[in-house]
Design an enzyme around this catalytic site. Structure first.
Site, mmCIF file in Angstrom:
data_model
loop_
_atom_site.group_PDB
_atom_site.id
_atom_site.type_symbol
_atom_site.label_atom_id
_atom_site.label_comp_id
_atom_site.label_asym_id
_atom_site.label_seq_id
_atom_site.Cartn_x
_atom_site.Cartn_y
_atom_site.Cartn_z
ATOM 1 N N CYS A 2 37.388 96.520 -33.256
ATOM 2 C CA CYS A 2 36.701 97.918 -33.674
ATOM 3 C C CYS A 2 34.929 97.215 -34.182
ATOM 4 O O CYS A 2 34.265 96.615 -33.836
ATOM 5 C CB CYS A 2 36.743 98.301 -34.806
ATOM 6 S SG CYS A 2 38.455 99.208 -35.247
ATOM 7 N N ARG A 27 35.541 96.830 -27.903
ATOM 8 C CA ARG A 27 36.136 95.904 -28.610
ATOM 9 C C ARG A 27 36.691 96.896 -29.652
ATOM 10 O O ARG A 27 37.735 96.883 -30.136
ATOM 11 C CB ARG A 27 34.824 96.142 -29.694
ATOM 12 C CG ARG A 27 33.566 95.473 -29.693
ATOM 13 C CD ARG A 27 32.132 95.888 -30.852
ATOM 14 N NE ARG A 27 32.867 95.513 -31.511
ATOM 15 C CZ ARG A 27 32.586 94.123 -32.371
ATOM 16 N NH1 ARG A 27 31.827 93.402 -31.274
ATOM 17 N NH2 ARG A 27 33.181 93.096 -33.179
ATOM 18 N N TRP A 72 40.515 99.793 -32.942
ATOM 19 C CA TRP A 72 41.777 98.714 -32.255
ATOM 20 C C TRP A 72 42.530 98.286 -33.430
ATOM 21 O O TRP A 72 41.860 98.131 -34.459
ATOM 22 C CB TRP A 72 40.713 97.189 -32.226
ATOM 23 C CG TRP A 72 41.856 96.442 -31.078
ATOM 24 C CD1 TRP A 72 42.498 96.667 -30.266
ATOM 25 C CD2 TRP A 72 43.006 95.743 -31.929
ATOM 26 N NE1 TRP A 72 43.308 95.757 -30.600
ATOM 27 C CE2 TRP A 72 43.248 94.949 -31.202
ATOM 28 C CE3 TRP A 72 42.779 95.265 -33.396
ATOM 29 C CZ2 TRP A 72 44.216 93.632 -31.355
ATOM 30 C CZ3 TRP A 72 43.285 93.971 -33.826
ATOM 31 C CH2 TRP A 72 44.368 93.115 -32.652
ATOM 32 N N ASN A 98 34.569 97.641 -39.616
ATOM 33 C CA ASN A 98 35.047 96.397 -38.460
ATOM 34 C C ASN A 98 35.814 94.986 -39.704
ATOM 35 O O ASN A 98 35.033 94.973 -40.099
ATOM 36 C CB ASN A 98 34.276 96.384 -37.636
ATOM 37 C CG ASN A 98 34.516 95.228 -36.873
ATOM 38 O OD1 ASN A 98 33.365 94.272 -36.180
ATOM 39 N ND2 ASN A 98 35.799 95.086 -36.774
ATOM 40 N N GLY A 99 37.224 94.957 -39.713
ATOM 41 C CA GLY A 99 37.789 93.967 -40.035
ATOM 42 C C GLY A 99 39.360 94.153 -41.253
ATOM 43 O O GLY A 99 39.602 94.753 -40.413
ATOM 44 N N GLU A 464 44.816 79.169 -18.093
ATOM 45 C CA GLU A 464 44.099 80.566 -17.407
ATOM 46 C C GLU A 464 44.134 82.258 -16.626
ATOM 47 O O GLU A 464 44.299 82.508 -16.795
ATOM 48 C CB GLU A 464 42.722 79.544 -17.441
ATOM 49 C CG GLU A 464 41.323 80.917 -16.686
ATOM 50 C CD GLU A 464 40.957 81.956 -18.020
ATOM 51 O OE1 GLU A 464 41.550 81.974 -18.841
ATOM 52 O OE2 GLU A 464 40.274 82.952 -17.044
ATOM 53 N N LYS A 468 44.544 85.794 -17.244
ATOM 54 C CA LYS A 468 44.283 86.681 -16.674
ATOM 55 C C LYS A 468 44.986 87.801 -15.476
ATOM 56 O O LYS A 468 45.138 88.724 -15.697
ATOM 57 C CB LYS A 468 43.097 86.076 -15.246
ATOM 58 C CG LYS A 468 42.024 85.541 -15.948
ATOM 59 C CD LYS A 468 40.851 86.611 -16.043
ATOM 60 C CE LYS A 468 40.634 86.440 -17.111
ATOM 61 N NZ LYS A 468 40.373 85.448 -17.926
ATOM 62 N N GLU A 471 45.986 90.528 -18.208
ATOM 63 C CA GLU A 471 45.301 90.679 -19.022
ATOM 64 C C GLU A 471 45.165 92.297 -18.321
ATOM 65 O O GLU A 471 44.699 93.459 -18.756
ATOM 66 C CB GLU A 471 44.610 90.434 -19.766
ATOM 67 C CG GLU A 471 43.319 89.378 -19.424
ATOM 68 C CD GLU A 471 42.564 89.228 -20.224
ATOM 69 O OE1 GLU A 471 42.292 89.421 -21.188
ATOM 70 O OE2 GLU A 471 41.653 87.752 -19.379
ATOM 71 N N HIS A 487 61.906 71.211 -15.894
ATOM 72 C CA HIS A 487 62.546 71.548 -17.281
ATOM 73 C C HIS A 487 61.926 72.613 -18.398
ATOM 74 O O HIS A 487 62.738 72.529 -19.656
ATOM 75 C CB HIS A 487 61.547 70.529 -18.805
ATOM 76 C CG HIS A 487 61.198 68.619 -17.849
ATOM 77 N ND1 HIS A 487 62.536 67.545 -17.950
ATOM 78 C CD2 HIS A 487 60.054 67.976 -17.236
ATOM 79 C CE1 HIS A 487 61.541 66.667 -17.386
ATOM 80 N NE2 HIS A 487 60.174 66.785 -17.335
ATOM 81 N N LYS A 581 37.277 92.703 -26.797
ATOM 82 C CA LYS A 581 36.611 91.466 -26.373
ATOM 83 C C LYS A 581 36.941 90.148 -27.320
ATOM 84 O O LYS A 581 36.504 89.786 -27.013
ATOM 85 C CB LYS A 581 35.864 91.833 -24.939
ATOM 86 C CG LYS A 581 34.472 91.245 -24.475
ATOM 87 C CD LYS A 581 34.771 91.255 -23.031
ATOM 88 C CE LYS A 581 33.697 89.849 -22.888
ATOM 89 N NZ LYS A 581 34.870 89.254 -22.210
HETATM 90 C C1 G6P Z 1 39.377 87.095 -26.327
HETATM 91 C C2 G6P Z 1 38.562 88.212 -24.755
HETATM 92 C C3 G6P Z 1 38.850 86.709 -24.228
HETATM 93 C C4 G6P Z 1 38.265 85.735 -24.579
HETATM 94 C C5 G6P Z 1 38.974 85.860 -26.338
HETATM 95 C C6 G6P Z 1 37.263 84.424 -27.033
HETATM 96 O O1 G6P Z 1 41.050 87.147 -26.832
HETATM 97 O O2 G6P Z 1 39.772 89.315 -23.816
HETATM 98 O O3 G6P Z 1 38.092 87.226 -22.654
HETATM 99 O O4 G6P Z 1 38.453 84.064 -24.223
HETATM 100 O O5 G6P Z 1 38.699 86.533 -27.029
HETATM 101 O O6 G6P Z 1 36.613 85.701 -27.390
HETATM 102 P P1 G6P Z 1 35.269 84.173 -27.414
HETATM 103 O O7 G6P Z 1 33.775 85.305 -27.301
HETATM 104 O O8 G6P Z 1 35.013 83.761 -28.439
HETATM 105 O O9 G6P Z 1 34.570 84.059 -26.052
#
Ligand code: G6P
Length: 586
Positions: A2, A27, A72, A98-99, A464, A468, A471, A487, A581
């Site tokens: 949020c 956010r 959010w 927020n929280g 990783e 990508k 998401e 396996h 994010k």
């Molecule tokens: C969210 C974001 C990711 C990020 C992760 C950790 O999931 O979508 O892109 O890697 O948080 O965030 P940070 O700000 O700690 O890198």
């Protein structure tokens, strides 16, 4: 998650807040709401389900004080009823939050028992009712008393009918105060007010700010005054805009032409100092979440390969389980773009209890993690707005390489490798290269699964890559160590299933090619990424040969592929559904 923001000043407050919310949308973007203090001190509100970006007017009358929230959802579904601001029984106090309030059930029952009526399913609403109970003490004291009752990480802003200002409090989620000329901002993140001011003051945990004339800071615990330092931010408002690009994600991918170079522009003696500490520590732990976590995992391989040194990677949400291995001589290296991820901050808390020294790689200067660390390396990537992290990833990796080389006394060798890598990334990101990846995206965009395999240094990058793909394109992406395929995952390969194979000119090349062959023999469509073409590949995306730095160059085409897949499938590129994010809840 949020985003919350508040404004007091000479501008049209609700409009300023609406524009600020657009910058905080990364956010949370389920719904948004604004409350402003109208001319007669009456609170006016607007609430909408959906994103704020398409709105150009709030419909509220001009005023000098307003608060706003982009949501959010955590407690309660996405509905107008659950959209912030939330009110007390008499609609005289409006609150945004927020929280997560951990004891919200208990508080709700208690307040309900005293006759408070709840109109939403949110945890936030209890704050409005708690403030109401203490409101005879004035808004500042009422917020302070209310926050004493609330458990968990939060950031709260409140306004009250007839009170010409607002009060904000922080118990774990970020809040930054922007100091303009006779105008003041409070927000979850700096880009919200970068158009207006670059001068900021950070609230720390258990602090509050009262903005009536000028911001005045207090301790939430004692109520006493707190002095704050003014910090000037060096980001420009333009850096936080899309410019000529259609999406932040592609802009940020392309910025990797420069950001790797900016990342390695560190003070060599600081790098050497921390490297020496890694050498003499009783165990070094790397921790982060999501993509940053995968960077940490790559770090484990980087240190093994380059420095012949064992470091431990632990995902931040699991870090408290490792508490027993921590001693004052242990080192914790955290990696976080935002510096606000709740699980990372919790890991820091766990480590600090054991006297562990905290070193952080952070993008946001002045963020909570930056301030809580004994030493911070700023990765200097500039604002990263797309939820999917790209340029922060390669910048973080670059700094881990520097540290690893420095532990062997060869920092210059590391720097040279990264300079070469940065220049090859610059060459790589040309229109023809992008077109080739877009062409691949067209071939596989209708598939429902994509598998990604790697070995050694490229195994964490396979994980990783899966993040990508998931998401950005909502295709089921799954990453594996090449050797693990037989396996279990091999059972999932059907005719035409795409499998991305991350390769480098290294000693595991024959094995990963062997794994690719196993997939191909079951009908898989093999996409090779790496410097060398091989007959097993159905489609090959070349990456430059940068030896140990292959994870940096191999992840970039996957970022681009995820981007084009998302575009072709009509996804919300910068704001994927259900994600945010900055994950400020545990
Ligand atoms: C969210 C974001 C990711 C990020 C992760 C950790 O999931 O979508 O892109 O890697 O948080 O965030 P940070 O700000 O700690 O890198």
């Amino acid at each position: 998650m949020c985003g919350i923001t508040a404004y007091k000043g000479k501008g049209d407050a609700s409009f300023v807040v609406m524009e600020a919310l657009k910058k905080l949308e990364y956010r949370g973007y389920d719904s948004w709401g604004i409350a402003s203090l109208g001319a007669e001190g009456i609170i006016e509100t607007v609430k909408n389900v959906g994103k704020i970006s398409s709105h150009t007017e709030t419909g509220l009358r001009q005023s000098s004080v307003a608060i706003g929230h982009t949501r959010w959802a955590t407690h309660g579904g996405v509905s107008e009823r659950n959209t912030h601001p939330h009110f007390d029984c008499g609609n005289e106090i409006a609150v945004i939050h927020n929280g997560i309030i951990e004891n919200f059930d208990e508080l709700r029952r208690e307040l309900g028992g005293r006759g408070h009526e709840f109109r939403s399913e949110t945890d936030t609403e209890v704050i409005a009712h708690l403030i109401e109970e203490f409101s005879s003490l004035g808004l500042k004291e009422a917020v302070r008393k209310a926050m004493e009752r609330v458990k968990g990480r939060s950031a709260v802003i409140a306004i009250k009918k007839g009170y010409d200002g607002f009060v904000a409090a922080r118990t774990g989620s970020p809040l930054i105060v922007g100091i303009g000329e006779n105008e003041y901002f409070v927000s979850s993140d700096i880009p919200a007010f970068l158009d207006h001011t670059k001068n900021v003051m950070y609230l720390d945990d258990d602090e509050m700010v009262v903005v009536e004339k000028k911001p005045v800071f207090y301790s939430l615990k004692s109520g006493g005054l707190v002095e704050k330092r003014l910090i000037t931010i060096d980001w420009s408002a333009d850096q936080a805009e899309k410019g000529e690009f259609e999406h932040f994600m592609i802009k940020e991918i392309m910025e990797q032409k420069d950001t790797i170079l900016r990342a390695i522009n560190q003070n060599d003696s600081e790098i050497q100092k921390i490297a020496n500490e890694i050498n003499s520590s009783f165990g070094t732990f790397f921790t982060g979440c999501g993509t940053a976590g995968k960077v940490c995992f790559t770090g484990q391989y980087i240190f093994s390969k380059i420095a012949n040194k064992h470091v431990n990677y632990v995902n931040s949400s699991e870090f408290p389980n490792y508490e027993h291995f921590l001693r004052p001589e242990t080192l914790l290296i955290t990696v976080s773009q935002s510096g606000e991820t709740a699980d990372v901050l919790e890991a820091v808390k766990t480590a600090k209890k054991k006297g562990v020294k905290i070193i952080s790689l952070v993008n946001v200067k002045g963020s909570t993690l930056d301030r809580q660390s004994d030493h911070t390396f700023l990765i200097n990537a500039g604002p990263e707005k797309a939820v999917a992290s790209t340029k922060a990833t390669t910048a973080q990796l670059a700094i881990l390489y520097l540290l690893a080389y420095a532990t062997t006394g060869k920092i210059h060798e590391g720097k040279n490798l990264l300079l070469e890598t940065a220049s090859k990334v610059n060459d790589m990101l040309n229109p023809r290269y992008l077109a080739r990846i877009e062409e691949l995206a067209k071939i596989i965009c209708k598939k429902s699964d994509i598998y990604i395999i790697g070995r050694g240094l490229n195994y964490p990058m396979a994980l990783e890559s899966a993040i990508k793909v998931q998401e950005v394109s909502y295709i089921h992406g799954h990453g594996f160590a090449g050797g693990e395929l037989k396996h279990g995952p091999l059972a999932l390969i059907e005719k035409g299933t795409p499998c991305i194979v991350l390769t480098a000119k290294d000693d595991v090349f024959p094995q990963i090619i062997g794994n690719a062959m196993e997939v191909k023999a079951r009908g898989g469509y093999i996409i090779g990424i790496g410097p060398e073409k091989h007959g097993v590949f159905d489609y090959w995306i070349k990456t430059p040969d940068v030896r140990e730095a292959s994870p940096i160059v191999n992840i970039i085409p996957v970022q681009l592929l995820a981007y084009y897949l998302g575009v072709l499938r009509g996804c919300e590129i910068d704001y994927p559904r259900n994600l945010a994010k900055s994950v400020t809840v545990q």
